[in-house]
Motif scaffolding. Structure first.
Motif, PDB file in Angstrom:
ATOM      1  N   ASP A 118       0.873  -1.160   0.000  1.00 12.47           N
ATOM      2  CA  ASP A 118       0.000   0.000   0.000  1.00 12.47           C
ATOM      3  C   ASP A 118       0.916   1.217   0.000  1.00 12.47           C
ATOM      4  OD1 ASP A 118      -2.111  -1.721   0.114  1.00 12.47           O
ATOM      5  OD2 ASP A 118      -2.863  -1.043   2.058  1.00 12.47           O
ATOM      6  N   HIS A 119       0.453   2.340  -0.554  1.00  7.09           N
ATOM      7  CA  HIS A 119       1.404   3.444  -0.647  1.00  7.09           C
ATOM      8  C   HIS A 119       0.741   4.818  -0.618  1.00  7.09           C
ATOM      9  CE1 HIS A 119       0.354   2.737  -4.898  1.00  7.09           C
ATOM     10  NE2 HIS A 119       0.854   3.918  -5.206  1.00  7.09           N
ATOM     11  N   MET A 120       1.598   5.803  -0.448  1.00  6.57           N
ATOM     12  CA  MET A 120       1.209   7.206  -0.319  1.00  6.57           C
ATOM     13  C   MET A 120       1.839   7.992  -1.451  1.00  6.57           C
ATOM     14  SD  MET A 120       2.230   9.538   2.954  1.00  6.57           S
ATOM     15  CE  MET A 120       2.164  11.326   2.966  1.00  6.57           C
ATOM     16  N   LEU A 121       1.026   8.836  -2.100  1.00  9.74           N
ATOM     17  CA  LEU A 121       1.504   9.702  -3.177  1.00  9.74           C
ATOM     18  C   LEU A 121       1.147  11.144  -2.867  1.00  9.74           C
ATOM     19  CD1 LEU A 121       0.513   8.187  -6.664  1.00  9.74           C
ATOM     20  CD2 LEU A 121       2.792   8.350  -5.675  1.00  9.74           C
ATOM     21  N   ARG A 122       2.000  12.064  -3.277  1.00  8.19           N
ATOM     22  CA  ARG A 122       1.600  13.470  -3.336  1.00  8.19           C
ATOM     23  C   ARG A 122       0.823  13.662  -4.629  1.00  8.19           C
ATOM     24  NH1 ARG A 122       4.436  17.858  -5.391  1.00  8.19           N
ATOM     25  NH2 ARG A 122       6.242  16.490  -5.573  1.00  8.19           N
ATOM     26  N   VAL A 123      -0.324  14.320  -4.546  1.00  8.10           N
ATOM     27  CA  VAL A 123      -1.202  14.470  -5.708  1.00  8.10           C
ATOM     28  C   VAL A 123      -0.656  15.571  -6.628  1.00  8.10           C
ATOM     29  CG1 VAL A 123      -3.519  15.107  -6.482  1.00  8.10           C
ATOM     30  CG2 VAL A 123      -3.226  13.665  -4.450  1.00  8.10           C
ATOM     31  N   VAL A 124      -0.359  15.170  -7.871  1.00  8.15           N
ATOM     32  CA  VAL A 124       0.071  16.099  -8.911  1.00  8.15           C
ATOM     33  C   VAL A 124      -0.819  15.835 -10.120  1.00  8.15           C
ATOM     34  CG1 VAL A 124       1.966  16.839 -10.411  1.00  8.15           C
ATOM     35  CG2 VAL A 124       2.441  16.087  -8.056  1.00  8.15           C
ATOM     36  N   ASP A 125      -1.526  16.829 -10.595  1.00  6.37           N
ATOM     37  CA  ASP A 125      -2.467  16.612 -11.695  1.00  6.37           C
ATOM     38  C   ASP A 125      -1.790  15.926 -12.874  1.00  6.37           C
ATOM     39  OD1 ASP A 125      -4.529  17.693 -10.283  1.00  6.37           O
ATOM     40  OD2 ASP A 125      -4.783  19.472 -11.529  1.00  6.37           O
ATOM     41  N   GLY A 126      -2.437  14.861 -13.361  1.00  9.50           N
ATOM     42  CA  GLY A 126      -1.937  14.140 -14.522  1.00  9.50           C
ATOM     43  C   GLY A 126      -1.059  12.957 -14.205  1.00  9.50           C
ATOM     44  N   GLU A 127      -0.802  12.694 -12.925  1.00 11.94           N
ATOM     45  CA  GLU A 127       0.109  11.589 -12.621  1.00 11.94           C
ATOM     46  C   GLU A 127      -0.595  10.242 -12.703  1.00 11.94           C
ATOM     47  OE1 GLU A 127       1.903  11.915  -8.739  1.00 11.94           O
ATOM     48  OE2 GLU A 127      -0.021  12.246  -7.775  1.00 11.94           O
ATOM     49  N   ASP A 128       0.223   9.200 -12.859  1.00 11.54           N
ATOM     50  CA  ASP A 128      -0.236   7.819 -12.987  1.00 11.54           C
ATOM     51  C   ASP A 128       0.320   7.022 -11.818  1.00 11.54           C
ATOM     52  OD1 ASP A 128      -0.944   5.248 -13.734  1.00 11.54           O
ATOM     53  OD2 ASP A 128       0.001   5.322 -15.707  1.00 11.54           O
ATOM     54  N   ALA A 129      -0.577   6.424 -11.016  1.00 12.76           N
ATOM     55  CA  ALA A 129      -0.147   5.606  -9.880  1.00 12.76           C
ATOM     56  C   ALA A 129       0.155   4.166 -10.275  1.00 12.76           C
ATOM     57  CB  ALA A 129      -1.202   5.640  -8.781  1.00 12.76           C
ATOM     58  N   GLY A 130      -0.132   3.783 -11.534  1.00 16.31           N
ATOM     59  CA  GLY A 130       0.369   2.515 -12.053  1.00 16.31           C
ATOM     60  C   GLY A 130      -0.595   1.361 -12.201  1.00 16.31           C
ATOM     61  N   TRP A 131      -1.645   1.316 -11.375  1.00 15.16           N
ATOM     62  CA  TRP A 131      -2.552   0.158 -11.409  1.00 15.16           C
ATOM     63  C   TRP A 131      -3.251   0.081 -12.756  1.00 15.16           C
ATOM     64  CZ3 TRP A 131      -7.822  -0.314 -12.178  1.00 15.16           C
ATOM     65  CH2 TRP A 131      -8.391  -1.547 -11.851  1.00 15.16           C
ATOM     66  N   PRO A 132      -3.448  -1.144 -13.316  1.00 15.10           N
ATOM     67  CA  PRO A 132      -3.054  -2.458 -12.774  1.00 15.10           C
ATOM     68  C   PRO A 132      -1.706  -2.971 -13.270  1.00 15.10           C
ATOM     69  CG  PRO A 132      -4.520  -2.763 -14.633  1.00 15.10           C
ATOM     70  CD  PRO A 132      -4.350  -1.273 -14.490  1.00 15.10           C
ATOM     71  N   ARG A 133      -0.970  -2.171 -14.045  1.00 13.75           N
ATOM     72  CA  ARG A 133       0.204  -2.677 -14.750  1.00 13.75           C
ATOM     73  C   ARG A 133       1.497  -2.556 -13.957  1.00 13.75           C
ATOM     74  NH1 ARG A 133       2.877   1.803 -17.168  1.00 13.75           N
ATOM     75  NH2 ARG A 133       1.669   3.744 -17.015  1.00 13.75           N
ATOM     76  N   CYS A 134       1.489  -1.776 -12.888  1.00 15.20           N
ATOM     77  CA  CYS A 134       2.721  -1.483 -12.157  1.00 15.20           C
ATOM     78  C   CYS A 134       2.383  -1.334 -10.681  1.00 15.20           C
ATOM     79  CB  CYS A 134       3.320  -0.186 -12.709  1.00 15.20           C
ATOM     80  SG  CYS A 134       4.755   0.446 -11.800  1.00 15.20           S
ATOM     81  N   TRP A 135       3.327  -1.749  -9.828  1.00 16.87           N
ATOM     82  CA  TRP A 135       3.061  -1.649  -8.392  1.00 16.87           C
ATOM     83  C   TRP A 135       4.363  -1.407  -7.639  1.00 16.87           C
ATOM     84  CZ3 TRP A 135       2.651  -5.975 -11.378  1.00 16.87           C
ATOM     85  CH2 TRP A 135       3.588  -6.987 -11.148  1.00 16.87           C
ATOM     86  N   PRO A 136       4.284  -0.757  -6.470  1.00 12.82           N
ATOM     87  CA  PRO A 136       5.463  -0.564  -5.624  1.00 12.82           C
ATOM     88  C   PRO A 136       5.680  -1.768  -4.717  1.00 12.82           C
ATOM     89  CG  PRO A 136       3.636   0.641  -4.708  1.00 12.82           C
ATOM     90  CD  PRO A 136       3.120  -0.029  -5.948  1.00 12.82           C
ATOM     91  N   ALA A 137       6.931  -2.144  -4.543  1.00 17.39           N
ATOM     92  CA  ALA A 137       7.281  -3.269  -3.677  1.00 17.39           C
ATOM     93  C   ALA A 137       7.485  -2.797  -2.243  1.00 17.39           C
ATOM     94  CB  ALA A 137       8.545  -3.948  -4.184  1.00 17.39           C
ATOM     95  N   TYR A 138       7.317  -3.725  -1.334  1.00 17.39           N
ATOM     96  CA  TYR A 138       7.605  -3.492   0.075  1.00 17.39           C
ATOM     97  C   TYR A 138       8.873  -4.266   0.450  1.00 17.39           C
ATOM     98  CZ  TYR A 138       6.864  -3.029   5.082  1.00 17.39           C
ATOM     99  OH  TYR A 138       7.004  -2.728   6.410  1.00 17.39           O
ATOM    100  N   PRO A 139       9.832  -3.677   1.170  1.00 18.09           N
ATOM    101  CA  PRO A 139       9.745  -2.394   1.868  1.00 18.09           C
ATOM    102  C   PRO A 139      10.437  -1.222   1.171  1.00 18.09           C
ATOM    103  CG  PRO A 139      11.552  -3.649   2.776  1.00 18.09           C
ATOM    104  CD  PRO A 139      10.978  -4.482   1.657  1.00 18.09           C
ATOM    105  N   ASP A 140      11.019  -1.426  -0.024  1.00 22.67           N
ATOM    106  CA  ASP A 140      11.858  -0.354  -0.580  1.00 22.67           C
ATOM    107  C   ASP A 140      11.120   0.596  -1.517  1.00 22.67           C
ATOM    108  OD1 ASP A 140      11.524  -1.956  -2.791  1.00 22.67           O
ATOM    109  OD2 ASP A 140      13.664  -2.244  -3.199  1.00 22.67           O
ATOM    110  N   GLY A 141       9.873   0.273  -1.881  1.00 20.41           N
ATOM    111  CA  GLY A 141       9.116   1.161  -2.745  1.00 20.41           C
ATOM    112  C   GLY A 141       9.481   1.088  -4.211  1.00 20.41           C
ATOM    113  N   SER A 142      10.360   0.158  -4.589  1.00 19.78           N
ATOM    114  CA  SER A 142      10.752   0.045  -5.996  1.00 19.78           C
ATOM    115  C   SER A 142       9.559  -0.370  -6.842  1.00 19.78           C
ATOM    116  CB  SER A 142      11.888  -0.970  -6.149  1.00 19.78           C
ATOM    117  OG  SER A 142      11.487  -2.247  -5.672  1.00 19.78           O
ATOM    118  N   LEU A 143       9.516   0.123  -8.090  1.00 20.56           N
ATOM    119  CA  LEU A 143       8.395  -0.153  -8.971  1.00 20.56           C
ATOM    120  C   LEU A 143       8.640  -1.419  -9.785  1.00 20.56           C
ATOM    121  CD1 LEU A 143       7.586   3.453 -10.270  1.00 20.56           C
ATOM    122  CD2 LEU A 143       6.443   2.172  -8.445  1.00 20.56           C
TER     123      LEU A 143
END
Length: 332
Positions: A197-222
């Motif tokens: 699960d993760h936290m993002l700063r909201v910037v208009d136009g950004e892509d959080a990745g789902w469903p094609r990409c995800w951040p790993a735990y614990p380092d946050g790598s994509l």
């Protein structure tokens, strides 16, 4: 330091970091999903069961003002207007003589399915942000508004998609010192011990990745197909349902807690010990280099979810699992 109100009993079973104490602000609030203080200084509470309750003062019993709504997951005030995010729509109420009147539908026909529309965040420029969850665990959504953070103008006309690819953007919070918004995103279920699960700063136009990409735990790598995806600011235990978020803007905790985020982990749908705690996120850096350092702040909850800062500077946590609202103060 401001001492805790002496009239509040200790919150048994809640463990907090050294220097802090937990007290029972209210009991009997039900399946609390969101909380916000009104212009009258009273605490307003939304519940999974579709009610809006008010707690008139610390220690008072919750009183139901509105009931029979679809599942309510978001609550926010702008002036004397209470904005409520219920399944499939956004409704507005006016505060009048201690009650709520109206129930006007400001936004209708939002897509729902596995998830629904979540938190509402009024922005300093008059806009609103609204999280809308995905209709599935993993799929290509037919409605472009699914799995997004939407932006609306002050009159609730649609202003565009701020964040896409956000499977379930449950919590939204404003960092008043910068005017930035942050969103909490729950990852998909079918990746075993991942994703975070993760936290993002909201910037208009950004892509959080789902469903094609995800951040790993614990380092946050994509991982996955991640072209154009914004990396997380902070990551949380996979499947912990890291949901509620507030940026601390009170004075009671001291200067070192200013602009820290506090996040609730509801816990795993399958049960077990994962989550069920409140985490502190110490933010540093800016822009693409912004990073959040995550540490335990309070444990012993059943399913903590709603979170807000009280006018006296205490941190309020609504426990969905017990109906108890806990207030945490710095006491040494």
């Amino acid at each position: 330091l401001i001492p805790p109100p002496p009239s509040l009993p200790g919150a048994g079973g809640i463990n907090v970091v050294a220097g802090f104490s937990a007290y029972t602000y209210a009991r009997g609030a039900g399946t609390t999903t969101a909380m916000a203080f009104g212009p009258d200084g009273r605490l307003y509470v939304a519940t999974q069961g579709g009610s809006i309750e008010v707690v008139a003062s610390p220690g008072a019993a919750p009183q139901t003002l509105v009931s029979g709504l679809p599942t309510a997951l978001g609550l926010a005030w702008r002036g004397n207007e209470l904005i409520v995010s219920v399944r499939g729509s956004v409704r507005t109420y006016q505060l009048s003589n201690g009650g709520l009147s109206g129930g006007h539908v400001a936004v209708a026909n939002l897509p729902t399915g596995r998830h629904q529309n979540d938190a509402i965040l009024p922005m300093p420029n008059g806009d609103y942000l609204l999280g809308v969850g995905s209709t599935c665990d993993v799929c290509n959504e037919p409605d472009s508004r699914s799995a997004t953070v939407l932006r609306f103008h002050s009159d609730w006309t649609f202003a565009g998609i701020a964040v896409r690819g956000s499977r379930n953007p449950y919590g939204l919070a404003l960092r008043a010192s910068t005017g930035d918004a942050y969103v909490m995103i729950n990852g998909q279920d079918n990746l075993g011990a991942q994703p975070a699960d993760h936290m993002l700063r909201v910037v208009d136009g950004e892509d959080a990745g789902w469903p094609r990409c995800w951040p790993a735990y614990p380092d946050g790598s994509l991982h996955g197909n991640c072209g154009g995806v914004t990396p997380p600011v902070a990551v949380f235990t996979p499947h912990s349902s890291a949901d509620g978020i507030v940026i601390y803007d009170g004075g009671e905790f001291g200067a070192e807690y200013a602009d820290n985020a506090f996040v609730t982990e509801w816990g795993a749908n399958a049960g077990g010990p994962i989550g069920r705690r409140v985490l502190r996120v110490l933010l540093s850096g800016s822009g693409a280099s912004e990073h959040g350092q995550v540490s335990d702040f309070a444990t012993g909850f059943s399913h903590p979810l709603a979170i807000t800062v009280a006018p006296d500077g205490g941190l309020l946590v609504g426990d969905y699992g017990t109906g108890q609202i806990v207030e945490i103060f710095r006491t040494s």
